[in-house]
Motif scaffolding. Structure first.
Motif, short mmCIF file in Angstrom:
data_model
loop_
_atom_site.label_atom_id
_atom_site.label_comp_id
_atom_site.label_asym_id
_atom_site.label_seq_id
_atom_site.Cartn_x
_atom_site.Cartn_y
_atom_site.Cartn_z
N GLY A 1 0.65 -1.25 -0.04
CA GLY A 1 -0.13 -0.01 -0.05
C GLY A 1 0.75 1.23 -0.09
O GLY A 1 0.11 2.26 -0.36
N ASP A 2 2.33 1.03 0.28
CA ASP A 2 3.02 2.35 0.35
C ASP A 2 3.20 3.01 -1.36
O ASP A 2 3.26 2.01 -1.89
CB ASP A 2 4.34 1.99 0.71
CG ASP A 2 4.53 1.90 2.24
OD1 ASP A 2 3.30 2.16 2.81
OD2 ASP A 2 5.68 1.46 2.82
N VAL A 3 3.02 4.34 -1.21
CA VAL A 3 3.25 4.91 -2.76
C VAL A 3 4.89 5.11 -2.80
O VAL A 3 5.47 5.39 -1.77
CB VAL A 3 2.53 6.24 -2.61
CG1 VAL A 3 2.59 7.11 -3.85
CG2 VAL A 3 0.89 6.09 -2.70
N GLU A 4 5.27 4.66 -4.05
CA GLU A 4 6.45 4.90 -4.18
C GLU A 4 6.88 6.09 -4.57
O GLU A 4 6.59 6.71 -5.87
CB GLU A 4 7.02 3.90 -5.52
CG GLU A 4 8.29 3.43 -5.57
CD GLU A 4 9.28 4.56 -5.77
OE1 GLU A 4 10.21 4.99 -5.20
OE2 GLU A 4 9.04 5.23 -6.86
N ILE A 5 7.40 6.93 -3.65
CA ILE A 5 7.44 8.33 -3.89
C ILE A 5 8.42 9.04 -4.81
O ILE A 5 8.41 10.19 -5.49
CB ILE A 5 8.04 9.15 -2.48
CG1 ILE A 5 6.99 8.66 -1.38
CG2 ILE A 5 8.02 10.56 -2.49
CD1 ILE A 5 5.75 9.15 -1.66
N ALA A 6 9.67 8.33 -5.08
CA ALA A 6 10.58 8.85 -5.84
C ALA A 6 10.26 8.79 -7.51
O ALA A 6 10.81 9.39 -8.27
CB ALA A 6 11.98 7.72 -6.07
N ASN A 7 9.07 8.08 -7.76
CA ASN A 7 8.68 8.08 -9.08
C ASN A 7 7.12 8.30 -9.48
O ASN A 7 6.70 8.58 -10.58
CB ASN A 7 8.88 6.60 -9.75
CG ASN A 7 10.34 6.21 -9.93
OD1 ASN A 7 10.98 6.62 -11.01
ND2 ASN A 7 10.90 5.50 -8.93
N SER A 8 6.52 8.48 -8.41
CA SER A 8 5.01 9.02 -8.32
C SER A 8 5.00 10.40 -8.62
O SER A 8 5.84 11.31 -7.78
CB SER A 8 4.11 8.42 -7.24
OG SER A 8 4.31 7.17 -6.97
N ARG A 9 4.20 10.85 -9.41
CA ARG A 9 4.00 12.44 -9.81
C ARG A 9 2.61 12.96 -9.95
O ARG A 9 1.59 12.17 -10.02
CB ARG A 9 4.84 12.59 -11.21
CG ARG A 9 6.44 12.54 -10.99
CD ARG A 9 7.05 13.46 -10.29
NE ARG A 9 8.45 13.28 -10.32
CZ ARG A 9 9.16 12.66 -9.67
NH1 ARG A 9 8.63 11.82 -8.54
NH2 ARG A 9 10.29 12.52 -9.47
N LEU B 1 -1.98 3.81 -0.04
CA LEU B 1 -3.34 3.47 -0.62
C LEU B 1 -3.37 1.89 -0.57
O LEU B 1 -2.49 1.22 -1.17
CB LEU B 1 -3.51 3.96 -2.10
CG LEU B 1 -3.61 5.27 -2.26
CD1 LEU B 1 -3.71 5.80 -4.04
CD2 LEU B 1 -5.07 6.15 -1.55
N HIS B 2 -4.60 1.31 -0.06
CA HIS B 2 -5.05 -0.07 -0.05
C HIS B 2 -6.09 -0.13 -0.52
O HIS B 2 -7.16 0.02 -0.33
CB HIS B 2 -5.12 -0.28 1.60
CG HIS B 2 -3.63 -0.18 2.28
ND1 HIS B 2 -2.58 -1.36 2.39
CD2 HIS B 2 -3.59 0.93 3.21
CE1 HIS B 2 -1.78 -0.49 3.13
NE2 HIS B 2 -2.09 0.85 3.63
N LEU B 3 -5.87 -1.09 -1.86
CA LEU B 3 -6.78 -1.39 -2.97
C LEU B 3 -7.47 -2.43 -2.46
O LEU B 3 -8.67 -2.83 -2.80
CB LEU B 3 -6.60 -1.47 -4.19
CG LEU B 3 -5.89 0.02 -4.93
CD1 LEU B 3 -5.44 -0.02 -6.14
CD2 LEU B 3 -6.89 0.96 -4.70
#
Length: 216
Positions: A29-37, A62-64
């Protein structure tokens, strides 16, 4: 998820060389910060110009997956000071052609981040808190599964309800979410930039795009 598979995924995407799991500091569920925009399209009024901006997140989850069709989950925290306007990547993403010279970009960014618009010193972050997520029966125009997100969006110190739809693509094991929504700047206490008695300015309505990688 197998550690070596995760490492291979990271290499393929250009993501950090980490495996999913507690030891690596990345959880499901963790968002990958380095590449998310996050991308923003800003329209024009009068003789103004259209703009495209790109920004980063500070944190995100985010947990889908859930046995229930609707459930509470996740918060996205946006780094408002990271937003940068009219670079080639941002302009292309929001559908604008051509490049903007460095001097004009500097002026646009000063206006964007300054006290009369985003005022990032007073409001360094914006947040979206997901209250419900529902997987839809319909598919997107890209042929992908769709999710409806409902929650609270806080920008410029003002919180309002927000709903949007994002589609989901599994990219080498990562959950790649892409969605978009429109807001009025004035709904969040922001006065759209204008000058020359309003003959040059930007539109009140802006479109925001999320392009996120989320750990499965």
């Amino acid at each position: 998820m197998n550690q070596w598979l995760a490492l291979g995924i990271s290499c393929w995407l250009g993501l950090p060389m980490v495996a999913f799991g507690q030891d690596a500091g990345i959880r499901s569920g963790d968002v990958e910060i380095a590449n998310s925009r996050v991308y923003v399209f800003v329209g024009k009024t009068g003789l103004g110009h259209e703009h495209g901006a790109i920004g980063k997140l500070k944190t995100g989850t985010l947990h889908l997956s859930s046995p229930e069709p609707q459930h509470s989950l996740g918060t996205l925290v946006f780094d408002m000071a990271s937003f940068d306007a009219d670079g080639d990547v941002a302009r292309k993403y929001v559908g604008l052609e051509g490049s903007t010279d460095a001097s004009t970009r500097s002026q646009v960014n000063a206006n964007l981040l300054g006290k009369d618009v985003l005022n990032v010193r007073a409001y360094p972050t914006a947040t979206f808190e997901a209250k419900q997520i529902e997987k839809l029966l319909s598919i997107s125009n890209r042929g992908l599964a769709q999710y409806k997100f409902s929650g609270q969006f806080t920008l410029h110190g003002t919180t309002r309800p927000l709903e949007f739809i994002a589609d989901l693509e599994i990219v080498k094991g990562w959950q790649h979410l892409r969605g978009e929504f429109e807001i009025l700047q004035s709904d969040y206490g922001i006065k759209p930039f204008s000058k020359m008695f309003g003959t040059i300015g930007v539109s009140d309505k802006i479109k925001i795009y999320g392009d996120l990688y989320v750990a499965p």
